[in-house]
Design a protein around this motif. Sequence first.
Motif, PDB file in Angstrom:
ATOM      1  N   TRP A   1       0.855  -1.192   0.000  1.00 54.95           N
ATOM      2  CA  TRP A   1       0.000   0.000   0.000  1.00 54.95           C
ATOM      3  C   TRP A   1       0.889   1.240   0.000  1.00 54.95           C
ATOM      4  N   ARG A   2       0.757   2.063  -1.007  1.00 50.93           N
ATOM      5  CA  ARG A   2       1.569   3.281  -1.153  1.00 50.93           C
ATOM      6  C   ARG A   2       3.038   2.953  -0.960  1.00 50.93           C
ATOM      7  N   GLY A   3       3.455   1.808  -1.554  1.00 44.49           N
ATOM      8  CA  GLY A   3       4.860   1.413  -1.494  1.00 44.49           C
ATOM      9  C   GLY A   3       5.243   0.829  -0.149  1.00 44.49           C
ATOM     10  N   LEU A   4       4.319   0.648   0.745  1.00 42.61           N
ATOM     11  CA  LEU A   4       4.622   0.118   2.078  1.00 42.61           C
ATOM     12  C   LEU A   4       4.223  -1.353   2.168  1.00 42.61           C
ATOM     13  N   GLU A   5       5.107  -2.169   2.699  1.00 39.42           N
ATOM     14  CA  GLU A   5       4.899  -3.620   2.777  1.00 39.42           C
ATOM     15  C   GLU A   5       4.382  -4.011   4.160  1.00 39.42           C
ATOM     16  N   VAL A   6       3.848  -5.235   4.241  1.00 36.66           N
ATOM     17  CA  VAL A   6       3.489  -5.848   5.524  1.00 36.66           C
ATOM     18  C   VAL A   6       4.697  -6.668   5.978  1.00 36.66           C
ATOM     19  N   PRO A   7       5.074  -6.631   7.290  1.00 34.41           N
ATOM     20  CA  PRO A   7       6.210  -7.436   7.755  1.00 34.41           C
ATOM     21  C   PRO A   7       6.077  -8.883   7.285  1.00 34.41           C
ATOM     22  N   GLY A   8       7.143  -9.381   6.638  1.00 34.95           N
ATOM     23  CA  GLY A   8       7.124 -10.700   5.991  1.00 34.95           C
ATOM     24  C   GLY A   8       6.672 -11.827   6.897  1.00 34.95           C
ATOM     25  N   VAL A   9       7.089 -11.781   8.155  1.00 35.96           N
ATOM     26  CA  VAL A   9       6.758 -12.876   9.076  1.00 35.96           C
ATOM     27  C   VAL A   9       5.239 -13.101   9.147  1.00 35.96           C
ATOM     28  N   LEU A  10       4.484 -12.020   8.983  1.00 29.44           N
ATOM     29  CA  LEU A  10       3.025 -12.141   9.114  1.00 29.44           C
ATOM     30  C   LEU A  10       2.402 -12.853   7.921  1.00 29.44           C
ATOM     31  N   LEU A  11       3.165 -12.933   6.829  1.00 29.89           N
ATOM     32  CA  LEU A  11       2.666 -13.624   5.620  1.00 29.89           C
ATOM     33  C   LEU A  11       3.227 -15.037   5.548  1.00 29.89           C
ATOM     34  N   SER A  12       4.079 -15.395   6.537  1.00 32.43           N
ATOM     35  CA  SER A  12       4.821 -16.663   6.433  1.00 32.43           C
ATOM     36  C   SER A  12       3.967 -17.880   6.768  1.00 32.43           C
ATOM     37  N   GLY A  13       2.908 -17.692   7.522  1.00 32.96           N
ATOM     38  CA  GLY A  13       2.117 -18.851   7.942  1.00 32.96           C
ATOM     39  C   GLY A  13       2.766 -19.576   9.106  1.00 32.96           C
ATOM     40  N   ASP A  14       3.895 -19.038   9.596  1.00 25.98           N
ATOM     41  CA  ASP A  14       4.572 -19.670  10.738  1.00 25.98           C
ATOM     42  C   ASP A  14       4.041 -19.020  12.018  1.00 25.98           C
ATOM     43  N   HIS A  15       3.034 -19.650  12.618  1.00 31.43           N
ATOM     44  CA  HIS A  15       2.329 -19.023  13.748  1.00 31.43           C
ATOM     45  C   HIS A  15       3.233 -18.791  14.952  1.00 31.43           C
ATOM     46  N   GLY A  16       4.236 -19.686  15.118  1.00 31.08           N
ATOM     47  CA  GLY A  16       5.187 -19.498  16.219  1.00 31.08           C
ATOM     48  C   GLY A  16       5.969 -18.222  16.012  1.00 31.08           C
ATOM     49  N   ALA A  17       6.423 -18.053  14.759  1.00 33.69           N
ATOM     50  CA  ALA A  17       7.216 -16.858  14.447  1.00 33.69           C
ATOM     51  C   ALA A  17       6.351 -15.600  14.572  1.00 33.69           C
ATOM     52  N   VAL A  18       5.088 -15.711  14.152  1.00 25.86           N
ATOM     53  CA  VAL A  18       4.165 -14.559  14.271  1.00 25.86           C
ATOM     54  C   VAL A  18       3.999 -14.183  15.741  1.00 25.86           C
ATOM     55  N   ASP A  19       3.756 -15.170  16.595  1.00 25.94           N
ATOM     56  CA  ASP A  19       3.566 -14.880  18.028  1.00 25.94           C
ATOM     57  C   ASP A  19       4.816 -14.236  18.618  1.00 25.94           C
ATOM     58  N   ALA A  20       5.986 -14.767  18.202  1.00 29.26           N
ATOM     59  CA  ALA A  20       7.248 -14.222  18.730  1.00 29.26           C
ATOM     60  C   ALA A  20       7.415 -12.771  18.282  1.00 29.26           C
ATOM     61  N   TRP A  21       7.128 -12.523  17.002  1.00 26.74           N
ATOM     62  CA  TRP A  21       7.265 -11.161  16.459  1.00 26.74           C
ATOM     63  C   TRP A  21       6.326 -10.213  17.213  1.00 26.74           C
ATOM     64  N   ARG A  22       5.099 -10.645  17.468  1.00 22.77           N
ATOM     65  CA  ARG A  22       4.120  -9.794  18.150  1.00 22.77           C
ATOM     66  C   ARG A  22       4.561  -9.520  19.596  1.00 22.77           C
ATOM     67  N   ALA A  23       5.040 -10.543  20.260  1.00 22.71           N
ATOM     68  CA  ALA A  23       5.488 -10.366  21.655  1.00 22.71           C
ATOM     69  C   ALA A  23       6.654  -9.374  21.704  1.00 22.71           C
ATOM     70  N   LEU A  24       7.547  -9.483  20.716  1.00 21.82           N
ATOM     71  CA  LEU A  24       8.713  -8.585  20.688  1.00 21.82           C
ATOM     72  C   LEU A  24       8.264  -7.151  20.431  1.00 21.82           C
ATOM     73  N   ARG A  25       7.368  -6.972  19.487  1.00 20.66           N
ATOM     74  CA  ARG A  25       6.884  -5.625  19.185  1.00 20.66           C
ATOM     75  C   ARG A  25       6.147  -5.035  20.387  1.00 20.66           C
ATOM     76  N   SER A  26       5.342  -5.855  21.083  1.00 19.36           N
ATOM     77  CA  SER A  26       4.639  -5.348  22.281  1.00 19.36           C
ATOM     78  C   SER A  26       5.646  -4.857  23.300  1.00 19.36           C
ATOM     79  N   ARG A  27       6.699  -5.663  23.482  1.00 21.79           N
ATOM     80  CA  ARG A  27       7.692  -5.304  24.501  1.00 21.79           C
ATOM     81  C   ARG A  27       8.427  -4.029  24.097  1.00 21.79           C
TER      82      ARG A  27
END
Length: 243
Positions: free
Chosen positions: A198-224
């Motif tokens: 969108w307007r040249g901006l991407e979605v973080p790749g991990v969220l498109l990976s289908g790797d739910h463990g990696a998604v949860d880890a990424w979200r926990a890190l961003r929250s922190r």
Amino acid sequence: SVMRIDTISIFPEYFAPLHLSLIGKAIDHGLLEVSSHDLREFTHDRHRSVDDTPYGGGAGMVMKPEPWGEALDSILEQLPSPRRRPVLVVPTPSGRPFTQHAAAELAGAEHLVFACGRYEGIDHRVLDWADEHFELHELSLGDYVLNGGEVAALAMIEAIVRLVPGVIGNPDSLVEESYSASTRGMLEYPVYTKPSQWRGLEVPGVLLSGDHGAVDAWRALRSREITAARRPDLLDQESPDRP
Ligand SMILES: NCc1ccc(-c2ccccc2)nc1
């Protein structure tokens, strides 16, 4: 069980929005009853006066006790007996902090009454008297002063009512939030949806990976990261319901 909410204010029209959207639906579905009362209906003088000059001097005006006494009597008289003490919430900058924890507690009440003051506040004898007839809660939204309690009451009512079972369509949406700042947990991670570009901006790749463990880890890190940056005070209270 039907929750009943009464508001008392010199600007009852402030509460008209409660009859819209989610809260409106809850009322239509009979989950919630909301009544807004005009404090001036409990005055008897020609000018329907609700305020007067402060004893001890000082600027501004104080809300007279008599109209409040009659308004609160009127609410108590309309209760089915034998009744449990209704909860009286008085929004005020000098109140205890209103938190998600407080919202959850108040969501269990059968009957909530909101007394919305204006001017420099309400004659303190009203609170002293009310403390004997209600479960009294003087609550603050935060360290800022509004012109009256109505806007604060609207915010508190929304925070409380959305926790009442059946009011929010999808109860799951509350689980994820249970670790947000609102429960003294962590701040929420960033969210994304389609399109992936969108307007040249991407979605973080991990969220498109289908790797739910990696998604949860990424979200926990961003929250922190976000919590450390914006609300370090929340960091040492990680468990959402730590007393
Ligand atoms: N902390 C939010 C809040 C709540 C109430 C009021 C208020 C202001 C004037 C008169 C009566 C209440 N101000 C801020």
